[in-house]
Design a protein around this motif. Structure first.
Motif, PDB file in Angstrom:
ATOM      1  N   LEU A 230       0.810  -1.227   0.000  1.00 37.87           N
ATOM      2  CA  LEU A 230       0.000   0.000   0.000  1.00 37.87           C
ATOM      3  C   LEU A 230       0.845   1.282   0.000  1.00 37.87           C
ATOM      4  CD1 LEU A 230      -2.991   0.820  -0.126  1.00 37.87           C
ATOM      5  CD2 LEU A 230      -2.987   0.890   2.376  1.00 37.87           C
ATOM      6  N   PRO A 231       1.892   1.392   0.820  1.00 37.86           N
ATOM      7  CA  PRO A 231       2.666   2.647   0.811  1.00 37.86           C
ATOM      8  C   PRO A 231       3.247   2.990  -0.563  1.00 37.86           C
ATOM      9  CG  PRO A 231       3.246   1.318   2.722  1.00 37.86           C
ATOM     10  CD  PRO A 231       2.345   0.468   1.865  1.00 37.86           C
ATOM     11  N   TYR A 232       3.647   1.974  -1.324  1.00 33.69           N
ATOM     12  CA  TYR A 232       4.180   2.232  -2.670  1.00 33.69           C
ATOM     13  C   TYR A 232       3.105   2.909  -3.529  1.00 33.69           C
ATOM     14  CZ  TYR A 232       6.180   1.227  -7.310  1.00 33.69           C
ATOM     15  OH  TYR A 232       6.671   1.335  -8.584  1.00 33.69           O
ATOM     16  N   LYS A 233       1.861   2.441  -3.353  1.00 42.58           N
ATOM     17  CA  LYS A 233       0.773   2.966  -4.189  1.00 42.58           C
ATOM     18  C   LYS A 233       0.283   4.329  -3.667  1.00 42.58           C
ATOM     19  CE  LYS A 233      -1.165  -1.184  -3.799  1.00 42.58           C
ATOM     20  NZ  LYS A 233      -1.935  -2.434  -3.977  1.00 42.58           N
ATOM     21  N   THR A 234       0.158   4.445  -2.354  1.00 44.19           N
ATOM     22  CA  THR A 234      -0.374   5.711  -1.823  1.00 44.19           C
ATOM     23  C   THR A 234       0.623   6.864  -1.980  1.00 44.19           C
ATOM     24  OG1 THR A 234       0.348   5.143   0.397  1.00 44.19           O
ATOM     25  CG2 THR A 234      -1.945   4.655  -0.138  1.00 44.19           C
ATOM     26  N   ALA A 235       1.862   6.543  -2.290  1.00 35.76           N
ATOM     27  CA  ALA A 235       2.828   7.617  -2.586  1.00 35.76           C
ATOM     28  C   ALA A 235       2.363   8.413  -3.817  1.00 35.76           C
ATOM     29  CB  ALA A 235       4.207   7.023  -2.848  1.00 35.76           C
ATOM     30  N   HIS A 236       1.421   7.837  -4.581  1.00 29.71           N
ATOM     31  CA  HIS A 236       0.909   8.515  -5.792  1.00 29.71           C
ATOM     32  C   HIS A 236      -0.581   8.818  -5.641  1.00 29.71           C
ATOM     33  CE1 HIS A 236       4.739   7.309  -7.534  1.00 29.71           C
ATOM     34  NE2 HIS A 236       4.508   6.117  -7.036  1.00 29.71           N
TER      35      HIS A 236
ATOM     36  N   ALA B 167      -4.028  10.650 -16.364  1.00 28.90           N
ATOM     37  CA  ALA B 167      -4.669  11.718 -17.145  1.00 28.90           C
ATOM     38  C   ALA B 167      -4.220  11.719 -18.604  1.00 28.90           C
ATOM     39  CB  ALA B 167      -4.340  13.075 -16.529  1.00 28.90           C
ATOM     40  N   LYS B 168      -5.160  11.884 -19.489  1.00 31.33           N
ATOM     41  CA  LYS B 168      -4.839  12.132 -20.909  1.00 31.33           C
ATOM     42  C   LYS B 168      -3.975  13.383 -21.018  1.00 31.33           C
ATOM     43  CE  LYS B 168      -7.553  14.794 -23.175  1.00 31.33           C
ATOM     44  NZ  LYS B 168      -7.594  16.267 -23.089  1.00 31.33           N
ATOM     45  N   ASP B 169      -4.259  14.393 -20.193  1.00 29.93           N
ATOM     46  CA  ASP B 169      -3.486  15.649 -20.266  1.00 29.93           C
ATOM     47  C   ASP B 169      -2.028  15.434 -19.865  1.00 29.93           C
ATOM     48  OD1 ASP B 169      -5.842  16.776 -20.981  1.00 29.93           O
ATOM     49  OD2 ASP B 169      -6.116  17.962 -19.163  1.00 29.93           O
ATOM     50  N   HIS B 170      -1.771  14.480 -18.957  1.00 31.92           N
ATOM     51  CA  HIS B 170      -0.389  14.182 -18.568  1.00 31.92           C
ATOM     52  C   HIS B 170       0.298  13.371 -19.661  1.00 31.92           C
ATOM     53  CE1 HIS B 170      -1.785  14.549 -14.084  1.00 31.92           C
ATOM     54  NE2 HIS B 170      -1.799  15.697 -14.743  1.00 31.92           N
ATOM     55  N   LEU B 171      -0.448  12.425 -20.220  1.00 32.37           N
ATOM     56  CA  LEU B 171       0.136  11.568 -21.271  1.00 32.37           C
ATOM     57  C   LEU B 171       0.537  12.388 -22.489  1.00 32.37           C
ATOM     58  CD1 LEU B 171      -2.385   8.608 -21.001  1.00 32.37           C
ATOM     59  CD2 LEU B 171       0.076   8.487 -20.534  1.00 32.37           C
ATOM     60  N   HIS B 172      -0.218  13.443 -22.770  1.00 36.51           N
ATOM     61  CA  HIS B 172       0.002  14.195 -24.017  1.00 36.51           C
ATOM     62  C   HIS B 172       0.523  15.609 -23.746  1.00 36.51           C
ATOM     63  CE1 HIS B 172      -1.628  10.961 -26.469  1.00 36.51           C
ATOM     64  NE2 HIS B 172      -2.455  10.765 -25.456  1.00 36.51           N
ATOM     65  N   ALA B 173       1.075  15.815 -22.556  1.00 37.41           N
ATOM     66  CA  ALA B 173       1.716  17.099 -22.206  1.00 37.41           C
ATOM     67  C   ALA B 173       0.793  18.296 -22.454  1.00 37.41           C
ATOM     68  CB  ALA B 173       3.031  17.262 -22.955  1.00 37.41           C
ATOM     69  N   ILE B 174      -0.492  18.109 -22.172  1.00 38.08           N
ATOM     70  CA  ILE B 174      -1.447  19.226 -22.278  1.00 38.08           C
ATOM     71  C   ILE B 174      -1.383  20.052 -20.994  1.00 38.08           C
ATOM     72  CG2 ILE B 174      -3.939  19.762 -22.470  1.00 38.08           C
ATOM     73  CD1 ILE B 174      -4.014  17.150 -24.299  1.00 38.08           C
ATOM     74  N   THR B 175      -1.104  19.364 -19.882  1.00 35.35           N
ATOM     75  CA  THR B 175      -0.811  20.044 -18.606  1.00 35.35           C
ATOM     76  C   THR B 175       0.423  19.351 -18.016  1.00 35.35           C
ATOM     77  OG1 THR B 175      -2.178  18.524 -17.321  1.00 35.35           O
ATOM     78  CG2 THR B 175      -3.274  20.520 -18.135  1.00 35.35           C
ATOM     79  N   PRO B 176       1.092  19.968 -17.043  1.00 32.09           N
ATOM     80  CA  PRO B 176       2.221  19.279 -16.413  1.00 32.09           C
ATOM     81  C   PRO B 176       1.749  17.975 -15.768  1.00 32.09           C
ATOM     82  CG  PRO B 176       2.133  21.597 -15.770  1.00 32.09           C
ATOM     83  CD  PRO B 176       0.858  21.307 -16.492  1.00 32.09           C
ATOM     84  N   SER B 177       2.615  16.979 -15.767  1.00 31.96           N
ATOM     85  CA  SER B 177       2.230  15.671 -15.229  1.00 31.96           C
ATOM     86  C   SER B 177       2.330  15.648 -13.701  1.00 31.96           C
ATOM     87  CB  SER B 177       3.093  14.576 -15.862  1.00 31.96           C
ATOM     88  OG  SER B 177       2.560  13.306 -15.580  1.00 31.96           O
ATOM     89  N   ARG B 178       2.117  14.501 -13.108  1.00 29.92           N
ATOM     90  CA  ARG B 178       2.245  14.298 -11.678  1.00 29.92           C
ATOM     91  C   ARG B 178       3.018  12.989 -11.489  1.00 29.92           C
ATOM     92  NH1 ARG B 178      -1.707  12.588  -7.764  1.00 29.92           N
ATOM     93  NH2 ARG B 178       0.065  11.268  -7.239  1.00 29.92           N
ATOM     94  N   SER B 179       3.199  12.548 -10.247  1.00 30.21           N
ATOM     95  CA  SER B 179       3.918  11.291 -10.057  1.00 30.21           C
ATOM     96  C   SER B 179       2.986  10.109 -10.324  1.00 30.21           C
ATOM     97  CB  SER B 179       4.457  11.214  -8.628  1.00 30.21           C
ATOM     98  OG  SER B 179       3.405  10.925  -7.730  1.00 30.21           O
ATOM     99  N   TYR B 180       3.527   9.107 -10.985  1.00 28.37           N
ATOM    100  CA  TYR B 180       2.869   7.806 -11.161  1.00 28.37           C
ATOM    101  C   TYR B 180       3.932   6.747 -10.883  1.00 28.37           C
ATOM    102  CZ  TYR B 180      -0.843  10.286 -13.807  1.00 28.37           C
ATOM    103  OH  TYR B 180      -1.858  11.128 -14.193  1.00 28.37           O
ATOM    104  N   PRO B 181       3.531   5.512 -10.581  1.00 29.20           N
ATOM    105  CA  PRO B 181       4.533   4.474 -10.332  1.00 29.20           C
ATOM    106  C   PRO B 181       5.433   4.237 -11.547  1.00 29.20           C
ATOM    107  CG  PRO B 181       2.345   3.712  -9.737  1.00 29.20           C
ATOM    108  CD  PRO B 181       2.161   5.026 -10.418  1.00 29.20           C
ATOM    109  N   ALA B 182       6.620   3.721 -11.265  1.00 31.21           N
ATOM    110  CA  ALA B 182       7.624   3.520 -12.318  1.00 31.21           C
ATOM    111  C   ALA B 182       7.121   2.587 -13.421  1.00 31.21           C
ATOM    112  CB  ALA B 182       8.893   2.950 -11.698  1.00 31.21           C
ATOM    113  N   GLU B 183       6.264   1.631 -13.064  1.00 29.88           N
ATOM    114  CA  GLU B 183       5.746   0.715 -14.104  1.00 29.88           C
ATOM    115  C   GLU B 183       4.908   1.475 -15.126  1.00 29.88           C
ATOM    116  OE1 GLU B 183       5.406   0.212 -10.853  1.00 29.88           O
ATOM    117  OE2 GLU B 183       6.014  -1.835 -10.380  1.00 29.88           O
ATOM    118  N   ILE B 184       4.280   2.579 -14.679  1.00 34.72           N
ATOM    119  CA  ILE B 184       3.419   3.357 -15.580  1.00 34.72           C
ATOM    120  C   ILE B 184       4.241   4.347 -16.405  1.00 34.72           C
ATOM    121  CG2 ILE B 184       1.595   5.152 -15.554  1.00 34.72           C
ATOM    122  CD1 ILE B 184       0.199   3.492 -13.376  1.00 34.72           C
TER     123      ILE B 184
END
Ligand SMILES: O=C(O)CCC(=O)C(=O)O
Ligand SMILES: [Fe+2]
Length: 344
Positions: free
Chosen positions: A80-86, A121-138
């Motif tokens: 859980l802590p690995y996931k809740t970090a995001h 977010a589609k906006d993060h994937l396509h640099a429409i807005t700044p991204s956020r943290s996601y797990p390394a697998e993503i």
């Protein structure tokens, strides 16, 4: 898709919803009966199967969904802590991790939800807005690129459905598409979901309480049963029926925005997720979803041709967006209010 043959079979003795099966190929070719069936499905159940076989667009969505199903295993397998970090931040942003037990309980049993999500977010994937943290697998380059292609393709299918609906309703083909522009900031996202296998105590949790989706079009890939919608059979109206996963098909449903845009002519059906039936309940359940939502600046009111139906477009049961007298909401605020209300 992991082949349905590799999973425990969907039992034959449970009630299933008789929703239409429409092929992407026929919609791309503007086949009249398939276009008419799409409108009929969206006026009634608000759900239909979209057969993705036999078209490059469809087959790339199918293979991307299989890949994302694999990734989901690895991502949710962490502690859980690995996931809740995001973690997502309720009321601020719905992108990131949603842990189990945080969705508003809407079923009479008030059981907490047992499903965890990653919303990307589609906006993060396509640099429409700044991204956020996601797990390394993503964020791994291969996965990120695949998520980019998946979101673009799923959005394109959503736009095709919206064009077909507008044409069938006799309004401008772009009437709905123009509310959901890919390049604009929006709540569109890819969702990876995980629900653990059935637990011995049925009162402990419900996969996902009954809800309607907020946006315009949802494209859903699941491999195990568990999704349910309410019956339209006169003998059991409102009773829950399973939506059986069908090989090579995505499940398409409309969200509340389409109810608002058409003043209730098109339907966003209530659905929920329960344990997969029979033997299927013994294994963990994953699903991969793409939500098309109106872009933040889209005005949330009936489109031209539907204004006169005024008042019939109430969405999501008790949900009443707080609209100051004489004003209309834009989608960004509308979606924010809905997310706070649902708790996800
Ligand atoms: O996992 C599913 O089958 C449905 C998920 C769903 O309804 C949602 O995420 O809104
Ligand atoms: Fe949903």
């Amino acid at each position: 898709m992991p082949s349905l043959q590799d999973l425990p079979p969907f039992p034959s003795d449970v009630l299933t919803a008789p929703i239409a099966r429409i092929s992407l190929q026929s919609l791309l070719a503007s086949d009249p009966s398939s276009c008419a069936a799409t409108l009929e499905a969206c006026r009634t159940h608000g759900f239909f199967y979209l057969d993705l076989s036999s078209t490059p667009l469809g087959t790339s969505l199918l293979s991307a969904s299989t890949f994302l199903h694999e990734i989901s295993h690895n991502v949710f397998n962490h502690d859980l802590p690995y996931k809740t970090a995001h973690d997502l931040v309720k009321g601020v942003s719905l992108f990131g991790y949603k842990r189990a037990g945080t969705v508003k309980t809407t079923d009479p049993t008030l059981r907490p939800d047992s499903t965890e999500f990653f919303n990307i977010a589609k906006d993060h994937l396509h640099a429409i807005t700044p991204s956020r943290s996601y797990p390394a697998e993503i964020t791994a380059p291969e996965t990120w690129a695949l998520l980019q292609a998946f979101s673009r393709d799923a959005h394109e299918v959503g736009m095709l459905v919206l064009r077909v609906l507008a044409t069938q309703l006799g309004i401008l083909p772009a009437a709905f598409v123009s509310k959901n522009e890919f390049g604009q900031k929006s709540g569109d996202h890819v969702r990876l979901t995980h629900k653990p296998a059935r637990v011995p105590d049925p009162a402990a949790a419900l996969g996902l309480p009954s809800h309607t989706d907020f946006g315009s079009v949802t494209m859903l890939f699941n491999w195990l049963g568990g999704l349910q919608i309410q019956s339209h059979d006169p003998a059991r109206v409102g009773g829950w029926e399973f939506v059986k996963p069908v090989e090579d098909c995505a499940i398409i449903n409309l969200g509340d925005a389409m109810v608002t845009f058409t003043n209730g002519v098109l339907k966003s059906a209530k659905h929920r997720v329960v344990d997969a039936p029979g033997e299927q309940g013994r294994v963990d359940r994953y699903s991969v979803v793409y939500f098309v939502r109106p872009h933040d600046e889209a005005v949330m009111e009936a489109v031209q041709g539907f204004e006169h139906l005024g008042g019939k477009g109430r969405v999501a049961g008790k949900f009443e967006p707080k609209v100051p007298e004489g004003e209309v909401l834009r989608a960004g605020e509308w979606m924010r209010q809905r997310a706070v209300q649902m708790g996800s």
